[in-house]
Design a protein around this motif. Sequence first.
Motif, PDB file in Angstrom:
ATOM      1  N   GLU A  74       0.812  -1.216   0.000  1.00  0.00           N
ATOM      2  CA  GLU A  74       0.000   0.000   0.000  1.00  0.00           C
ATOM      3  C   GLU A  74       0.849   1.271   0.000  1.00  0.00           C
ATOM      4  OE1 GLU A  74      -3.423   2.328   2.603  1.00  0.00           O
ATOM      5  OE2 GLU A  74      -2.971   0.220   3.031  1.00  0.00           O
ATOM      6  N   LEU A  75       1.908   1.295   0.783  1.00  0.00           N
ATOM      7  CA  LEU A  75       2.728   2.500   0.860  1.00  0.00           C
ATOM      8  C   LEU A  75       3.272   2.871  -0.513  1.00  0.00           C
ATOM      9  CD1 LEU A  75       4.145   4.663   2.622  1.00  0.00           C
ATOM     10  CD2 LEU A  75       6.062   3.068   2.815  1.00  0.00           C
ATOM     11  N   CYS A  76       3.828   1.904  -1.225  1.00  0.00           N
ATOM     12  CA  CYS A  76       4.375   2.164  -2.558  1.00  0.00           C
ATOM     13  C   CYS A  76       3.275   2.608  -3.519  1.00  0.00           C
ATOM     14  CB  CYS A  76       5.069   0.919  -3.101  1.00  0.00           C
ATOM     15  SG  CYS A  76       6.514   0.391  -2.147  1.00  0.00           S
ATOM     16  N   CYS A  77       2.133   1.953  -3.426  1.00  0.00           N
ATOM     17  CA  CYS A  77       1.015   2.269  -4.310  1.00  0.00           C
ATOM     18  C   CYS A  77       0.551   3.707  -4.111  1.00  0.00           C
ATOM     19  CB  CYS A  77      -0.125   1.290  -4.033  1.00  0.00           C
ATOM     20  SG  CYS A  77      -1.492   1.372  -5.218  1.00  0.00           S
ATOM     21  N   ARG A  78       0.426   4.115  -2.881  1.00  0.00           N
ATOM     22  CA  ARG A  78      -0.043   5.464  -2.586  1.00  0.00           C
ATOM     23  C   ARG A  78       0.963   6.519  -3.056  1.00  0.00           C
ATOM     24  NH1 ARG A  78      -1.093   6.098   3.365  1.00  0.00           N
ATOM     25  NH2 ARG A  78      -2.149   8.001   2.710  1.00  0.00           N
ATOM     26  N   ILE A  79       2.247   6.259  -2.824  1.00  0.00           N
ATOM     27  CA  ILE A  79       3.272   7.214  -3.241  1.00  0.00           C
ATOM     28  C   ILE A  79       3.267   7.377  -4.756  1.00  0.00           C
ATOM     29  CG2 ILE A  79       5.767   7.602  -3.402  1.00  0.00           C
ATOM     30  CD1 ILE A  79       6.010   6.248  -0.665  1.00  0.00           C
ATOM     31  N   THR A  80       3.187   6.260  -5.476  1.00  0.00           N
ATOM     32  CA  THR A  80       3.207   6.313  -6.935  1.00  0.00           C
ATOM     33  C   THR A  80       2.016   7.081  -7.472  1.00  0.00           C
ATOM     34  OG1 THR A  80       4.374   4.205  -7.031  1.00  0.00           O
ATOM     35  CG2 THR A  80       3.244   4.926  -9.030  1.00  0.00           C
ATOM     36  N   HIS A  81       0.838   6.830  -6.933  1.00  0.00           N
ATOM     37  CA  HIS A  81      -0.350   7.543  -7.403  1.00  0.00           C
ATOM     38  C   HIS A  81      -0.262   9.034  -7.105  1.00  0.00           C
ATOM     39  CE1 HIS A  81      -2.064   3.545  -7.952  1.00  0.00           C
ATOM     40  NE2 HIS A  81      -3.093   4.096  -8.552  1.00  0.00           N
ATOM     41  N   LEU A  82       0.247   9.375  -5.940  1.00  0.00           N
ATOM     42  CA  LEU A  82       0.386  10.798  -5.601  1.00  0.00           C
ATOM     43  C   LEU A  82       1.363  11.486  -6.546  1.00  0.00           C
ATOM     44  CD1 LEU A  82       0.533  10.591  -1.698  1.00  0.00           C
ATOM     45  CD2 LEU A  82      -1.231  11.753  -3.047  1.00  0.00           C
ATOM     46  N   ARG A  83       2.482  10.841  -6.831  1.00  0.00           N
ATOM     47  CA  ARG A  83       3.484  11.424  -7.726  1.00  0.00           C
ATOM     48  C   ARG A  83       2.914  11.644  -9.124  1.00  0.00           C
ATOM     49  NH1 ARG A  83       8.491   7.444  -6.159  1.00  0.00           N
ATOM     50  NH2 ARG A  83       9.451   8.707  -4.515  1.00  0.00           N
TER      51      ARG A  83
END
Length: 221
Positions: free
Chosen positions: A174-183
């Motif tokens: 989840e952490l990686c997924c959220r960061i990628t979407h935000l970027r």
Amino acid sequence: LKTMILKWNAHEFEAMRDYARDLGVPFRHDGVLNPRVDCGAHRHPNLQVRPERIVELDFSDPVRQRQFLTTTQEILCQDKSWTPGEFVYTCGGGRTGFAVDPYGRLLLCLLARRSGYDLRTGSFRTGWHEFLPRLRERRWSSDAPCRTCTLLPLCQNCPGVAEAETGDPEAQVELCCRITHLRVHALLGESCGHQADAHCCLGSPALADPAAGGTDETPSA
């Protein structure tokens, strides 16, 4: 100069970057902590910086932001030939690199530790040319969202990270997924085809990761 950004030092980010510039060396940073590999412990909430803060720091440097934009545009806007892969491992693990743990086990990478080849009883040649290629032949066995996600080439999640985090190389982190979407959303907006809160891939409104919650203020001792 590369540093890990933690809640303990996030407030010193600009000072660290300026120090590197004064030395005349490149400055690199990363804010995603991986679980420990020795005991299976996950990231500590007093260390992991929130996804929003990670993206904020990424884009505080115009050069880094332009690099993100260029890479994102090349993958999402110019390369229209991308299709979901058949194989789980598409990285360089076991192809251009490898790792050996303290017990003499040959691994795909430092994080993928569930399967290893014992170099104490076999040769490196056999491990490199036979064992690791067999691991890389693993095909997707699930309909995990990551398999068909167009943001996968931009995401810090990979089979090694997923395995270290969940025990399953096909799992979402989840952490990686959220960061990628935000970027990506910050760079391309709605045209990226994804939602900033990662609801489109996580399957439900992204909740605050308890390990990354709270503020990024320096924790008290």
